[in-house]
Design a protein around this motif. Sequence first.
Motif, mmCIF file in Angstrom:
data_model
loop_
_atom_site.group_PDB
_atom_site.id
_atom_site.type_symbol
_atom_site.label_atom_id
_atom_site.label_comp_id
_atom_site.label_asym_id
_atom_site.label_seq_id
_atom_site.Cartn_x
_atom_site.Cartn_y
_atom_site.Cartn_z
ATOM 1 N N LEU A 122 0.773 -1.134 0.040
ATOM 2 C CA LEU A 122 0.013 -0.080 0.014
ATOM 3 C C LEU A 122 0.885 1.451 -0.098
ATOM 4 O O LEU A 122 0.611 2.274 -0.833
ATOM 5 C CB LEU A 122 -1.024 -0.061 1.427
ATOM 6 C CG LEU A 122 -1.998 1.192 1.362
ATOM 7 C CD1 LEU A 122 -2.711 1.275 0.173
ATOM 8 C CD2 LEU A 122 -2.554 1.143 2.606
ATOM 9 N N ILE A 123 1.789 1.254 0.855
ATOM 10 C CA ILE A 123 3.010 2.446 0.760
ATOM 11 C C ILE A 123 3.538 2.534 -0.445
ATOM 12 O O ILE A 123 3.621 3.730 -1.010
ATOM 13 C CB ILE A 123 4.033 1.928 1.907
ATOM 14 C CG1 ILE A 123 3.273 2.319 3.244
ATOM 15 C CG2 ILE A 123 5.127 3.214 1.665
ATOM 16 C CD1 ILE A 123 4.144 1.651 4.313
ATOM 17 N N VAL A 134 8.431 -9.445 -1.539
ATOM 18 C CA VAL A 134 8.383 -9.259 -0.080
ATOM 19 C C VAL A 134 8.092 -10.623 0.647
ATOM 20 O O VAL A 134 8.668 -10.650 1.779
ATOM 21 C CB VAL A 134 6.922 -8.154 0.088
ATOM 22 C CG1 VAL A 134 6.822 -8.057 1.485
ATOM 23 C CG2 VAL A 134 7.433 -6.977 -0.528
ATOM 24 N N ASN A 135 7.238 -11.242 0.288
ATOM 25 C CA ASN A 135 7.070 -12.730 0.936
ATOM 26 C C ASN A 135 8.373 -13.434 0.994
ATOM 27 O O ASN A 135 8.496 -14.165 2.122
ATOM 28 C CB ASN A 135 6.296 -13.319 0.283
ATOM 29 C CG ASN A 135 4.648 -13.335 0.649
ATOM 30 O OD1 ASN A 135 4.452 -12.923 1.952
ATOM 31 N ND2 ASN A 135 3.780 -13.394 -0.348
ATOM 32 N N LEU A 162 9.524 6.459 0.360
ATOM 33 C CA LEU A 162 9.046 4.990 0.351
ATOM 34 C C LEU A 162 9.952 4.090 1.309
ATOM 35 O O LEU A 162 9.368 3.133 1.886
ATOM 36 C CB LEU A 162 9.308 4.487 -1.116
ATOM 37 C CG LEU A 162 9.145 3.123 -1.435
ATOM 38 C CD1 LEU A 162 7.647 2.777 -1.062
ATOM 39 C CD2 LEU A 162 9.152 2.852 -2.832
ATOM 40 N N LYS A 163 11.221 4.492 1.395
ATOM 41 C CA LYS A 163 12.115 3.538 2.116
ATOM 42 C C LYS A 163 11.724 3.676 3.986
ATOM 43 O O LYS A 163 11.684 2.963 4.672
ATOM 44 C CB LYS A 163 13.504 3.862 1.943
ATOM 45 C CG LYS A 163 13.921 3.440 0.532
ATOM 46 C CD LYS A 163 15.465 3.937 0.312
ATOM 47 C CE LYS A 163 16.060 3.620 -1.009
ATOM 48 N NZ LYS A 163 17.386 4.138 -1.409
ATOM 49 N N LYS A 191 14.572 -2.844 -2.286
ATOM 50 C CA LYS A 191 13.977 -3.548 -3.400
ATOM 51 C C LYS A 191 12.726 -3.098 -4.075
ATOM 52 O O LYS A 191 12.898 -2.977 -5.056
ATOM 53 C CB LYS A 191 13.728 -4.859 -2.825
ATOM 54 C CG LYS A 191 15.042 -5.902 -2.490
ATOM 55 C CD LYS A 191 15.626 -6.332 -3.670
ATOM 56 C CE LYS A 191 14.811 -7.184 -4.605
ATOM 57 N NZ LYS A 191 15.799 -7.682 -5.622
ATOM 58 N N LEU A 192 11.797 -2.455 -3.142
ATOM 59 C CA LEU A 192 10.657 -1.628 -3.736
ATOM 60 C C LEU A 192 11.026 -0.663 -4.629
ATOM 61 O O LEU A 192 10.441 -0.330 -5.651
ATOM 62 C CB LEU A 192 9.889 -1.423 -2.718
ATOM 63 C CG LEU A 192 9.238 -2.296 -1.987
ATOM 64 C CD1 LEU A 192 8.247 -1.934 -0.624
ATOM 65 C CD2 LEU A 192 8.216 -3.167 -2.866
ATOM 66 N N CYS A 193 12.109 0.088 -4.354
ATOM 67 C CA CYS A 193 12.418 1.386 -5.014
ATOM 68 C C CYS A 193 13.096 1.036 -6.280
ATOM 69 O O CYS A 193 12.639 1.474 -7.538
ATOM 70 C CB CYS A 193 13.518 2.159 -4.390
ATOM 71 S SG CYS A 193 12.866 3.227 -2.866
ATOM 72 N N VAL A 194 13.632 -0.254 -6.349
ATOM 73 C CA VAL A 194 14.329 -0.623 -7.486
ATOM 74 C C VAL A 194 13.324 -1.077 -8.521
ATOM 75 O O VAL A 194 13.294 -0.723 -9.819
ATOM 76 C CB VAL A 194 15.357 -1.736 -7.244
ATOM 77 C CG1 VAL A 194 15.860 -2.288 -8.565
ATOM 78 C CG2 VAL A 194 16.582 -1.132 -6.534
ATOM 79 N N GLU A 195 12.424 -1.825 -8.038
ATOM 80 C CA GLU A 195 11.286 -2.465 -8.900
ATOM 81 C C GLU A 195 10.348 -1.638 -9.474
ATOM 82 O O GLU A 195 10.064 -1.552 -10.474
ATOM 83 C CB GLU A 195 10.397 -3.627 -8.314
ATOM 84 C CG GLU A 195 11.331 -4.928 -7.615
ATOM 85 C CD GLU A 195 11.731 -5.646 -8.962
ATOM 86 O OE1 GLU A 195 11.053 -5.403 -9.855
ATOM 87 O OE2 GLU A 195 12.929 -6.239 -8.849
#
Length: 513
Positions: free
Chosen positions: A343-344, A367-368, A416-417, A391-395
């Motif tokens: 969600l973030i 994430v899992n 985000l981080k 990882k979220l930033c990269v993706e």
Amino acid sequence: MPLGSDKPGSSEEDKLSDSSESRNRADSAERALGIRQRTPSPHQGNAPQSSPRFVSVEELMETAKGVSNMALAHEIVMSRGFQLKPSDPAEGSLEKRVQSIVHKAFWDCLEVQLGEDPPTYDHAIKLLGEIKETLLSFLLPGHSRLRNQINEVVDLDLIKQEAENGALDINKVVEFIISMMGTLCAPARDEEIRKLRDITAIVPLFKAIFSVLDLMKIDMANFAVSSIRPHLMQQSVEYERTKFQEFIEKQHNALDFTQRWLEEAANSLVNSGADATLAPAGAAASVGPAFCPLTVHNHAYMSLLRWNHRHTPFPETLLMDQSRFEEMQMALEQLTVVAAVLLIAYNVAGAALSGLPGFADKLKGIVNVLLAGMHIPSFNMNETLATIGEKLCVEVNSCLSQHGFTQLSADKAAVLKGQTQAVVKPDNSVRKLIDSRIQTFLMSYLDSSHHKSSPVVPGGLVPIQKELEEIAVKFSRLVNYNKMVFAPHYEKILKEILSKDESHSMGKSAGQG
């Protein structure tokens, strides 16, 4: 004689030890029920207690057997994949070492006897007798022809006479045994039977025969379990109710923790002022809400998904399913974190990512993987969430670039981080929001369990919808089955609790008047 899987003469019950998760649940429930008599009552000191009823050792043993049978029957009904497995002591354990020593001594003795001139067949004949008994135990009443064949070929009296006269052809007897095992075994054991035919040395062959016979016993036991499951499912509610009643008649204060669990649920509802079924029209407004038993009961079940299993005793009526509730609790905690960070990510990235097929599943998978083992004591959630943020930033940036959008600015990446790392706190606003929506969905699912339509998944939970619905189905099934089994006890306890609350509220209203 050797002990364990290649032990001749060991009883089937000794060998059939289910090392599966389901068998562990049954054992845990049995142990927990057995030690409750030494657990202090939560109500001690609050009201006079009746004198404990002393029971004999025989009564305790009979009760323990009943609890064991009840737990096993419960596992067979609740776990469709329930299977028995052979016992296997842990490598390096004292049991394993003793077993190996005794096995070696026995088989060495047999080898010495058969190597004498002339051979001594005392041990071998005993083994043949045990093999014969095992083969006969596999037969059904209608297998008269096979029974006659076994009795004729493995005739111990005749074999003894042949051995005394030096006329025994033990290889011929063993060949018949292997052929009969091939006739009686399940297709899955055909390969093991084929390997037996390739063994020429008599002692290793005997060892291998007993190992395969043990596997065949397991197969037969599991076939019996699958055969009785439909019948057991029809009778399980009444059976468990009867067995539990026998248990509580032998154990003092056997429902104390169940009563406390339900009392705490009622108190929580009153203190939170949650919406619930109100008292009938015309009741005095100053009395406050009067909750119906179903509302209190469902609220109590929901509390099991937030249980402190380490320090708070579990309700006696739910002990056989404690591990299931704990597994669901851990799964929900992980889903909460997954949904929160997704969600973030979507809020920070904006509308550019919404609706992209497969991207949410990709992020969820990442994430899992990183959250695997999050309930292990050595797991470092702070470091993991920091890694997830990176990882979220990269993706997210990679996906934005692929679809022709501008990548995240340095400020947005930092947000985000930072917000991802903040999810580590249980009181984090995003985490609390997701958790609240999950609890609302599960409660709605529980309330709608008797209706055809399922509740709509709240916003923010769509990425975890599949996993959440699977848990909801399992949770609802456990709750409804538990209600059916222990309904008489719950009705009595809830009636006492609600009448006590009603009397208290009426007294408070009268005092205000």
